[in-house]
Write a protein that holds these residues in place. Structure first.
Motif, PDB file in Angstrom:
ATOM      1  N   UNK A   1      -5.210  17.572  -1.567  1.00 52.47           N
ATOM      2  CA  UNK A   1      -5.245  18.817  -0.796  1.00 52.47           C
ATOM      3  C   UNK A   1      -4.074  18.828   0.181  1.00 52.47           C
ATOM      4  N   UNK A   2      -3.339  19.920   0.202  1.00 50.00           N
ATOM      5  CA  UNK A   2      -2.137  20.004   1.024  1.00 50.00           C
ATOM      6  C   UNK A   2      -2.317  21.057   2.111  1.00 50.00           C
ATOM      7  N   UNK A   3      -1.927  20.726   3.342  1.00 52.47           N
ATOM      8  CA  UNK A   3      -1.932  21.672   4.449  1.00 52.47           C
ATOM      9  C   UNK A   3      -0.479  21.874   4.874  1.00 52.47           C
ATOM     10  N   UNK A   4       0.027  23.090   4.645  1.00 53.31           N
ATOM     11  CA  UNK A   4       1.401  23.418   5.003  1.00 53.31           C
ATOM     12  C   UNK A   4       1.420  24.212   6.301  1.00 53.31           C
ATOM     13  N   UNK A   5       2.342  23.859   7.175  1.00 50.95           N
ATOM     14  CA  UNK A   5       2.479  24.520   8.467  1.00 50.95           C
ATOM     15  C   UNK A   5       3.531  25.610   8.374  1.00 50.95           C
ATOM     16  N   UNK A  17      -1.270  27.177   5.477  1.00 55.94           N
ATOM     17  CA  UNK A  17      -1.592  27.446   4.087  1.00 55.94           C
ATOM     18  C   UNK A  17      -2.179  26.168   3.497  1.00 55.94           C
ATOM     19  N   UNK A  18      -3.426  26.262   3.054  1.00 58.78           N
ATOM     20  CA  UNK A  18      -4.103  25.126   2.433  1.00 58.78           C
ATOM     21  C   UNK A  18      -4.099  25.346   0.927  1.00 58.78           C
ATOM     22  N   UNK A  19      -3.627  24.369   0.163  1.00 57.29           N
ATOM     23  CA  UNK A  19      -3.603  24.504  -1.286  1.00 57.29           C
ATOM     24  C   UNK A  19      -4.255  23.301  -1.951  1.00 57.29           C
ATOM     25  N   UNK A  20      -4.936  23.589  -3.045  1.00 61.32           N
ATOM     26  CA  UNK A  20      -5.510  22.565  -3.915  1.00 61.32           C
ATOM     27  C   UNK A  20      -5.486  23.145  -5.319  1.00 61.32           C
ATOM     28  N   UNK A  21      -4.784  22.452  -6.216  1.00 61.00           N
ATOM     29  CA  UNK A  21      -4.570  22.974  -7.565  1.00 61.00           C
ATOM     30  C   UNK A  21      -3.887  24.341  -7.450  1.00 61.00           C
ATOM     31  N   UNK A 126     -13.991  15.286   4.582  1.00 59.36           N
ATOM     32  CA  UNK A 126     -13.317  16.060   5.633  1.00 59.36           C
ATOM     33  C   UNK A 126     -11.816  15.795   5.606  1.00 59.36           C
ATOM     34  N   UNK A 127     -11.023  16.877   5.593  1.00 59.03           N
ATOM     35  CA  UNK A 127      -9.570  16.750   5.503  1.00 59.03           C
ATOM     36  C   UNK A 127      -8.847  17.324   6.715  1.00 59.03           C
ATOM     37  N   UNK A 128      -9.579  17.964   7.623  1.00 54.76           N
ATOM     38  CA  UNK A 128      -8.928  18.529   8.793  1.00 54.76           C
ATOM     39  C   UNK A 128      -9.841  19.507   9.497  1.00 54.76           C
ATOM     40  N   UNK A 129      -9.412  19.946  10.669  1.00 53.90           N
ATOM     41  CA  UNK A 129     -10.126  21.000  11.381  1.00 53.90           C
ATOM     42  C   UNK A 129      -9.102  21.954  11.998  1.00 53.90           C
ATOM     43  N   UNK A 130      -9.278  23.245  11.724  1.00 55.88           N
ATOM     44  CA  UNK A 130      -8.409  24.280  12.284  1.00 55.88           C
ATOM     45  C   UNK A 130      -9.062  24.783  13.565  1.00 55.88           C
ATOM     46  N   UNK A 131      -8.427  24.474  14.686  1.00 57.65           N
ATOM     47  CA  UNK A 131      -9.066  24.673  15.987  1.00 57.65           C
ATOM     48  C   UNK A 131      -8.556  25.887  16.756  1.00 57.65           C
TER      49      UNK A 131
END
Length: 450
Positions: A1-5, A17-21, A126-131
């Motif tokens: 899972x990728x989280x791009x800023x 932008x969160x991407x998976x597949x 859990x992969x992150x939290x957007x706060x």
């Protein structure tokens, strides 16, 4: 899972932008959604969900337009009164985007209905939290934007929200805030470009102080914020209109002079020292840099005709992109070219550019006056001896308080001072721009107690 800023450094904010597949989810997008669409295309992913952590006060959201453009589900915290269709989410709700899942956590404080989103994979990891504007890097979101009558209540709520995140989310979880990279939505300055929940336990004031100490310190530290914030929530609740980045109408030198003489807003985007070296009298210098949109938005008379002067079409386009992010959509036009080609028979005006070392040699002259356009708290922390303090955002209403004589105007880095110098510069005034880092004033022994 990728989280791009997706960084918007001019406003001190981040979108994600969160991407998976081949699936993508977007959190807190800025209004210029072409950046998001291009990134999703690069990732080969289709955006299925667009999420807001809160109704934003420092920028116009791109969430509504993005969700419509890609036919994604638009998700907004329940309780926010908006004029468009969306999925209203509550604490504990699960957003299912196939391989990407997000659990809603109600984290009031920055606003009453603010939520954070815990990023999960299909197995529940859990992969992150957007706060959003809750837990920031070494700080928290400010709590006075909804209204002064709610500030204390929301500050207590903010403390409990950040504590809840620390209690319920694993310590190694990456924290992805929206604010805190220079945004005035941060209660105090933040530190660092990345962090985890566990790291915040050691540095975040909501986690290192008791509740009342945190509340007292946060409220005592709140200072002014950009005037344009008053319009952002209104626009975001109503639903922003579709984005228009088309070029403004060209303005010839004669019409440009007519607008200046009529007292309209005519803004020169060139670098501050180039403006000082030669500019059209009556124009305002707002160098197109990372500080441009914040300070223009702060001083701009909302809805007034606004004409830009730029060196190139690209500079005008960049400025327009910045302006639409805060809802300044209607430009009256733009003049492009070398400044000497725009004079229409008038002489260019100019003023000196200097530094604190030279001010040291000049300051004892009876003709020299020093104007400090930093905010009040900055001035109180330390100032040039004898300096008059008029914060930049107050200057237009207090021009008659600017001392006579030769006025040396400074701030912390030169940007605010350059705007102030352009406001003061008139035929009957002599202004000198101190284009220097304020720390140099300490090095020169200029800091006094009066």
């Amino acid at each position: 899972m990728d989280v791009s800023i997706i960084e918007t450094s001019s406003l001190g904010d981040r979108s994600y932008l969160v991407t998976e597949a081949d699936v993508a989810v977007v959190v807190d997008p800025q209004r210029d959604i072409d950046r998001v669409l291009a990134l999703a295309n690069d990732r080969g992913a289709r955006i299925t969900h667009v999420l807001e952590t809160h109704i934003h006060n420092d920028y116009v959201t791109g969430g509504l337009e993005l969700s419509r453009a890609v036919e994604a589900e638009y998700i907004v915290p329940a309780g926010d009164d908006v004029d468009y269709e969306r999925r209203a989410v509550h604490d504990g709700d699960l957003i299912d985007a196939g391989p990407i899942r997000l659990r809603v956590m109600h984290t009031p404080g920055h606003t009453h209905h603010h939520v954070s989103y815990v990023l999960l994979d299909a197995t529940g990891g859990t992969h992150g939290i957007f706060t959003g504007g809750s837990m920031l890097y070494g700080s928290t979101g400010r709590t006075d934007l909804v209204g002064p009558q709610y500030t204390e209540e929301l500050t207590h709520a903010q403390f409990r929200s950040v504590r809840r995140i620390a209690d319920e989310v694993p310590a190694d979880t990456p924290v992805y805030p929206t604010h805190g990279f220079g945004s005035f939505c941060s209660a105090t300055p933040t530190s660092g470009d990345s962090s985890t929940v566990g790291q915040q336990r050691d540095v975040n004031p909501a986690l290192t102080r008791d509740e009342q100490a945190y509340v007292d310190e946060l409220i005592a530290g709140l200072n002014t914020y950009p005037a344009y914030y008053a319009h952002m929530g209104v626009i975001n609740r109503a639903g922003p209109s579709p984005l228009d980045l088309s070029a403004p109408e060209p303005v010839d030198p004669a019409e440009l002079r007519r607008r200046i003489d009529a007292g309209e807003w005519v803004v020169d985007l060139r670098e501050r020292t180039a403006f000082a070296a030669g500019h059209l009298g009556g124009t305002l210098g707002f160098e197109l840099s990372t500080s441009f949109v914040t300070y223009l938005g702060w001083l701009y008379k909302w809805g007034a005709p606004l004409t830009l002067i730029g060196e190139s079409d690209e500079q005008i386009a960049d400025a327009k992109r910045e302006l639409v992010r805060i809802g300044v959509d209607e430009l009256a036009g733009a003049a492009v070219g070398e400044i000497h080609t725009l004079v229409n028979g008038h002489e260019l005006r100019s003023y000196r550019v200097s530094d604190f070392a030279e001010l040291t040699r000049e300051i004892d002259s009876e003709q020299v006056r020093v104007l400090d356009v930093r905010q009040k708290d900055e001035y109180e922390d330390g100032h040039v001896r004898g300096a008059v303090n008029i914060p930049l955002h107050d200057l237009a209403e207090r021009l008659d308080e600017v001392p006579r004589g030769e006025v040396w105007v400074h701030c912390a880095s030169g940007y605010r001072a350059s705007v102030a110098a352009s406001m003061i510069d008139r035929i009957d005034r002599t202004v000198v721009l101190v284009n220097d880092d304020f720390e140099k004033a300490y090095d020169q022994g200029l800091i006094g107690t009066s």
